[in-house]
Design an enzyme around this catalytic site. Structure first.
Site, PDB file in Angstrom:
ATOM      1  N   ALA A  61       0.825  -1.208   0.000  1.00  0.00           N
ATOM      2  CA  ALA A  61       0.000   0.000   0.000  1.00  0.00           C
ATOM      3  C   ALA A  61       0.855   1.252   0.000  1.00  0.00           C
ATOM      4  CB  ALA A  61      -0.934  -0.013   1.210  1.00  0.00           C
ATOM      5  N   SER A  62       1.863   1.290   0.863  1.00  0.00           N
ATOM      6  CA  SER A  62       2.683   2.497   0.943  1.00  0.00           C
ATOM      7  C   SER A  62       3.608   2.626  -0.260  1.00  0.00           C
ATOM      8  CB  SER A  62       3.478   2.499   2.246  1.00  0.00           C
ATOM      9  OG  SER A  62       4.188   1.293   2.406  1.00  0.00           O
ATOM     10  N   MET A 146     -10.175  -5.055   4.434  1.00  0.00           N
ATOM     11  CA  MET A 146     -10.582  -3.996   3.511  1.00  0.00           C
ATOM     12  C   MET A 146     -11.175  -2.764   4.176  1.00  0.00           C
ATOM     13  SD  MET A 146     -12.197  -6.705   0.772  1.00  0.00           S
ATOM     14  CE  MET A 146     -12.655  -5.515  -0.446  1.00  0.00           C
ATOM     15  N   HIS A 552      -0.919  -6.154  11.941  1.00  0.00           N
ATOM     16  CA  HIS A 552      -0.708  -4.712  11.835  1.00  0.00           C
ATOM     17  C   HIS A 552       0.634  -4.326  12.466  1.00  0.00           C
ATOM     18  CE1 HIS A 552      -5.383  -4.041  11.848  1.00  0.00           C
ATOM     19  NE2 HIS A 552      -4.937  -4.504  10.681  1.00  0.00           N
ATOM     20  N   PRO A 597      -5.583   0.499  10.709  1.00  0.00           N
ATOM     21  CA  PRO A 597      -4.504   1.380  10.245  1.00  0.00           C
ATOM     22  C   PRO A 597      -4.375   1.604   8.746  1.00  0.00           C
ATOM     23  CG  PRO A 597      -3.607  -0.768  10.805  1.00  0.00           C
ATOM     24  CD  PRO A 597      -5.075  -0.802  11.177  1.00  0.00           C
TER      25      PRO A 597
END
Length: 629
Positions: A61-62, A146, A552, A597
């Site tokens: 994602a990042s 999600m 996480h 997060p």
């Protein structure tokens, strides 16, 4: 603890230490990218040495957010290094929202997971637990449940104060939350009227790459949980998107409103631009072996491997690490940035003695109380008839039970006074948190996590602990990224975590005892933990055997201000003590803030990408160049 057959099934499902070979029950609704993309040699250079402006390590994602933003300038060249590839080539389990929760039970194709295990965990009766970590483009945005939300105003104020940088206040990061988003409202023809969410349109973003919406299917069990939360006085809030978490809401999900598929970072940030940007290069199926430094402690590139071929990627401007809370600190350490004593023991040349790398690990855990219920839940998908109907409904109209990841409604709350028999140390831990920081996220969980195959429907209310005080660490066992890191989350080793978790189980029972649920939905007695589990010790024992990591991992390369002995990066993500090296993933979190997060991960990536652009245009300053700790 006495164990029912259900508890045994739940234990085996939630503590699986291996991964399944495939997913047998999926609708074969595939959207592979096809050979025109997968085999394009210009976009997929293979094991070819190249010089670019930026090398981004990690395609989650990042990483894909950072790469997409940096490559917006056609004069800037960017290479993405990712050990995995497109998840669509392997399975549709990351495409269909209704399969999201199956990752909790180990239905992870081995091609898509690193296969990491933890060290023996004292908080889990000494057991070794599998730690899910995605090995695919999209990273954990291809594996998670999600849910998208922001965090609290007070949490970001605390973050800003601790790193001594007001750019991290909620007011100042709101634009980065919204920058990624493309919100679409519900389809009233597919989603029931009694599950219409209330959301302030000003709290979300429009026109960004990341699709967020409410699923086309609202879980019937969740509609009843909402009524129970209403009965205890939990007030509605608008989608957990305003900086205020206390209260209940339907949950936004990263789903494409048009095709109903999971909107991972690979689908939203990467795939639309991969063919159109000649300045973006994807090194998929490529492992970053180490960051390369010159004699001046300047990062000059990355040594990578594809198969047996080892080659270098040179970065003329910066190397950006986005390999996540587990592998970013691993990569730093094998590259010579870490505890000098350990590096010397492993014969790794020391670039910088930084013992704080890999420390301060935080993670979320979850646990729940289960009942048989008189409404349809995802446990019905075990049976051929309901499964075939669900497949047809999803394939034809992107509707029905498979269009939802399952946990679609929840509420943030503190433990009520009658259950707060906490020790002085727990009160002290909680006193250090802002007043708008909830202790638990209580979630409707109508999905299969090991329910019996007896023809009935089952569901849970699950709590994700929002105040983790247990601290773990990530270390290395060898100089090679091919070897698994040492993962020691130390879950449930803090007194406050144990006391709040036990109280949360009791609070879930209170929710389930509300008349609207007991009279209309629940069938029979509690099946897990079971009515025989009542004392503090019995509930604690249940938790040790049945809690689940939410995967996480955060704070392992913690952000901080100058002089902070625990800080690895400055407020712009620049690694202290070296040059031209930045981190832009969850490892830099100052702490794991309340809320789930994913939204914060995208926000951090958007903000640090902006910082990179600004620094290249106006000069980087000296904050990231401190050489002593």
């Amino acid at each position: 603890m006495a164990g029912s057959p259900f508890t045994t099934a739940l234990l085996s499902a939630w503590t699986l230490s291996t991964v399944a070979v495939g997913y047998p029950n999926g609708p074969w609704y595939q959207t592979p990218l096809g050979p025109d993309v997968v085999r394009d040699p210009t976009r997929y250079p293979g094991a070819i040495e190249k010089t670019v402006d930026y090398v981004v390590v990690g395609g989650g994602a990042s990483g894909l957010t950072v790469a997409a933003r940096l490559s917006e300038d056609p004069s800037v060249t960017v290479a993405i290094v990712e050990a995995g590839s497109f998840y669509q080539e392997v399975s549709n389990a990351s495409v269909v929202p209704g399969y999201a929760a199956d990752y909790l039970t180990g239905h992870i194709p081995p091609e898509l997971d690193w296969g990491f295990n933890t060290e023996p965990q004292a908080g889990a009766d000494g057991r070794v637990k599998h730690y899910t970590n995605a090995k695919t483009l999209g990273g954990n945005s291809a594996f998670n449940l999600m849910a998208y939300m922001t965090t609290s105003v007070g949490a970001m104020q605390k973050w800003a104060e601790e790193v001594d940088d007001d750019s991290w206040t909620y007011a100042n990061v709101t634009r980065y939350f919204q920058k990624s988003l493309n919100f679409t409202g519900i389809d009233p023809h597919k989603r029931r009227a009694n599950s219409t969410p209330e959301l302030n349109p000003a709290d979300v973003g429009y026109g960004g790459p990341l699709d967020v919406t409410y699923p086309n299917y609202a879980q019937p069990f969740s509609s009843w949980v909402k009524k129970a939360f209403d009965q205890v006085g939990m007030r509605p809030v608008g989608g957990f998107m305003s900086g205020e978490l206390f209260g209940s809401s339907w949950v936004l999900d990263t789903i494409n409103h048009t095709d109903g598929q999971r909107a991972s970072s690979a689908k939203t940030f990467l795939e639309p631009i991969l063919h159109r940007r000649e300045n973006l290069f994807l090194y998929n199926r490529t492992l970053a072996e180490r960051v390369l430094f010159d004699a001046d402690r300047t990062a000059t590139g990355v040594q990578a491997s594809r198969g047996k071929t080892v080659f270098n990627l040179t970065a003329t401007k910066e190397v950006v690490l986005t390999a996540g809370g587990l592998m970013t600190p691993q990569l730093l350490q094998v590259s010579g940035v870490g505890n000098a004593a350990l590096l010397q023991e492993l014969r790794i040349p020391v670039v910088l003695d930084a013992p704080q790398v890999g420390q301060q690990m935080e993670d979320h855990i979850s646990f729940g109380v289960a009942h048989r219920v008189d409404v349809e839940t995802n446990s019905a998908l075990k049976y051929a008839g309901p499964r075939q109907h669900a497949v047809e409904e999803f394939n034809e109209a992107q509707a029905g039970i498979l269009s939802s990841p399952g946990p679609d409604f929840g509420g943030f709350a503190d433990i009520p006074s009658e259950l707060r028999n906490f020790s002085a140390s727990t009160h002290a831990d909680l006193a250090g948190l802002p007043k708008d920081w909830p202790e638990g996220f209580f979630i409707s969980f109508p999905v299969d996590v090991g329910f019996p195959q007896d023809g009935y429907n089952y569901a849970m209310i699950v709590c994700t602990l929002m105040t983790p005080m247990s601290r773990g660490h990530i270390s290395i066992r060898s100089p090679s990224m091919h070897d698994r890191p040492v993962i020691d989350p130390r879950w449930l080793t803090s007194t406050s975590d144990v006391e709040i978790a036990v109280a949360a189980v009791r609070r879930i029972r209170q929710y389930l005892q509300m008349p609207v649920l007991e009279r209309n939905v629940l069938v029979g007695g509690e099946v897990a933990p079971g009515p025989e589990v009542q004392t503090f010790a019995e509930i604690h024992d249940y938790l040790k055997k049945n809690f689940n990591s939410m995967s996480h991992p955060a704070c392992t390369c913690r952000m901080g201000k100058k002089g902070d002995p625990d800080a690895v990066v400055d407020p712009k993500g620049r690694v202290f003590g070296v040059k031209n090296l930045r981190i832009a993933d969850a490892s830099v979190f100052r702490f794991l803030p309340p809320g789930l997060p994913l939204g914060v991960v995208y926000m951090v990536a958007e903000k640090i990408a902006d910082d990179i652009k600004h620094d290249q245009k106006h000069g980087a300053g000296e904050e990231g160049l401190r050489t002593e700790f």
